[in-house]
Design an enzyme around this catalytic site. Structure first.
Site, PDB file in Angstrom:
ATOM      1  N   ARG A 129       0.814  -1.219   0.000  1.00 19.09           N
ATOM      2  CA  ARG A 129       0.000   0.000   0.000  1.00 19.09           C
ATOM      3  C   ARG A 129       0.849   1.270   0.000  1.00 19.09           C
ATOM      4  O   ARG A 129       0.489   2.270   0.594  1.00 19.09           O
ATOM      5  CB  ARG A 129      -0.964   0.021   1.190  1.00 19.09           C
ATOM      6  CG  ARG A 129      -1.864  -1.172   1.303  1.00 19.09           C
ATOM      7  CD  ARG A 129      -2.796  -1.313   0.094  1.00 19.09           C
ATOM      8  NE  ARG A 129      -3.623  -2.500   0.274  1.00 19.09           N
ATOM      9  CZ  ARG A 129      -3.305  -3.707  -0.158  1.00 19.09           C
ATOM     10  NH1 ARG A 129      -2.176  -3.882  -0.818  1.00 19.09           N
ATOM     11  NH2 ARG A 129      -4.102  -4.732   0.043  1.00 19.09           N
TER      12      ARG A 129
ATOM     13  N   SER B 107     -11.068  -0.034   4.128  1.00 15.55           N
ATOM     14  CA  SER B 107     -10.214  -0.281   5.296  1.00 15.55           C
ATOM     15  C   SER B 107      -9.651   1.021   5.845  1.00 15.55           C
ATOM     16  O   SER B 107      -9.075   1.822   5.110  1.00 15.55           O
ATOM     17  CB  SER B 107      -9.062  -1.218   4.937  1.00 15.55           C
ATOM     18  OG  SER B 107      -9.551  -2.480   4.547  1.00 15.55           O
TER      19      SER B 107
ATOM     20  N   GLU C 293      -4.711   3.644   6.598  1.00 11.74           N
ATOM     21  CA  GLU C 293      -4.725   3.438   5.156  1.00 11.74           C
ATOM     22  C   GLU C 293      -5.532   4.543   4.495  1.00 11.74           C
ATOM     23  O   GLU C 293      -5.226   4.987   3.396  1.00 11.74           O
ATOM     24  CB  GLU C 293      -5.325   2.073   4.806  1.00 11.74           C
ATOM     25  CG  GLU C 293      -5.309   1.770   3.327  1.00 11.74           C
ATOM     26  CD  GLU C 293      -5.556   0.307   3.032  1.00 11.74           C
ATOM     27  OE1 GLU C 293      -6.318   0.029   2.090  1.00 11.74           O
ATOM     28  OE2 GLU C 293      -4.998  -0.551   3.734  1.00 11.74           O
TER      29      GLU C 293
END
Length: 312
Positions: A171, A220, A290
């Protein structure tokens, strides 16, 4: 009044434009300027104007990994449309603009009998946003199939960089540390029967439908710590259903915050603080967001505003 530098056939400009309806959380105040950009030359022009005026720039993507402050965003919010929605299939490669959604790209490549995007197909992201954060889901990530990235710098310089030369990880990519706008990319996929690809697309869609709540959310909230699932840690802290104002930690998935109606950015940030604190106290693990929280710290906001989901 719209500045003269933004009066161009390649730009559609709105002043003090609401952003809540353009984010999947349905939260946030207005953008000083909301600009739809139709082509590369116009993108260069608006970035050069922003640089000259020292205005912050936020590429919106699909708004699915973004928490906009209740007071809004004081700079320029960009959406890539027009030429940036084009896709060209040159088997086994695909060239697509930064504004193309991952779902539409997955469908296009499925019809062309090219496999590699199935696991990413349900991520509500533009290609540009997905490249920037190396979006991933169900064991796959975009850099698995990425060949090259087209970017425009804040100074208006254009360049194409091989994916192999871009540092990246879970990520994250080095693009997150720059003001560069990802305006396109080239992917290399694998030939496969279209029917098999379609079956996997349907399977991924069903999994996501069952895994995520139906209320407005941003996917998320925290990244998965190494070897662990953030959602599992949060669930073991007993946080499912915890509510502040109109925001709630989903009873369906503990790593997702939903907007039950009327939630504010302050509500979401307060819940995030509780989530981080609970996991730190119980497990000694520091969760890393995130979701991109604009205005969370001094300096420019994190510029990637599309999300991924991997079960965490």
């Amino acid at each position: 009044m719209i500045p003269e530098a933004l009066r161009s056939p390649g730009l559609v400009v709105r002043e003090n434009a609401p952003l809540a309806g353009r984010t999947t959380l349905r939260i946030g105040g207005p953008a000083r300027w909301l600009v739809d950009v139709l082509d590369a030359d116009s993108l260069v022009a608006v970035l050069q104007y922003a640089s000259a005026e020292r205005l912050e720039v936020l590429p919106l993507g699909k708004g699915s990994n973004l928490l906009v402050p209740d007071a809004g965003f004081p700079g320029i919010v960009l959406t890539l449309v027009g030429a940036f929605l084009a896709t060209r299939v040159e088997p086994p490669e695909v060239v697509a603009g930064g504004g193309v959604s991952l779902m539409s790209l997955a469908v296009t490549t499925q019809r062309a009998g090219l496999s590699g995007l199935e696991n990413l197909s349900g991520i509500p992201s533009s290609l540009g946003g997905a490249v920037r954060i190396n979006a991933g889901s169900y064991g796959s990530e975009l850099f698995d199939v990425l060949v090259a990235v087209d970017v425009v710098s804040r100074q208006g310089d254009r360049r194409t960089t091989p994916a192999a030369e871009i540092p990246h990880g879970y990520r994250w990519t080095s693009l997150c540390e720059t003001d560069d706008i990802v305006c396109g990319a080239t992917l290399r996929l694998v030939p496969k029967p279209a029917g098999e690809i379609a079956a996997r697309l349907a399977e991924v869609a069903a999994k996501r439908k069952n895994a995520l709540p139906k209320q407005p959310n941003a996917g998320s909230i925290f990244k998965n710590p190494p070897g662990r699932f953030a959602g599992k840690l949060l669930e073991e802290c007993g946080l499912k259903g915890r509510r502040i104002g109109g925001a709630e930690i989903s009873p369906v998935h503990a790593n997702v915050i939903v907007n039950l109606g009327g939630a504010t950015a302050a509500d979401v940030r307060a819940l995030m603080d509780e989530m981080k604190k609970a996991v730190k106290e119980k497990f000694g693990i520091e969760l890393v967001p995130e979701i991109q929280v604009l205005g969370a710290a001094p300096g420019r906001p994190a510029p990637s505003v599309d999300t991924a989901f991997d079960g965490g």
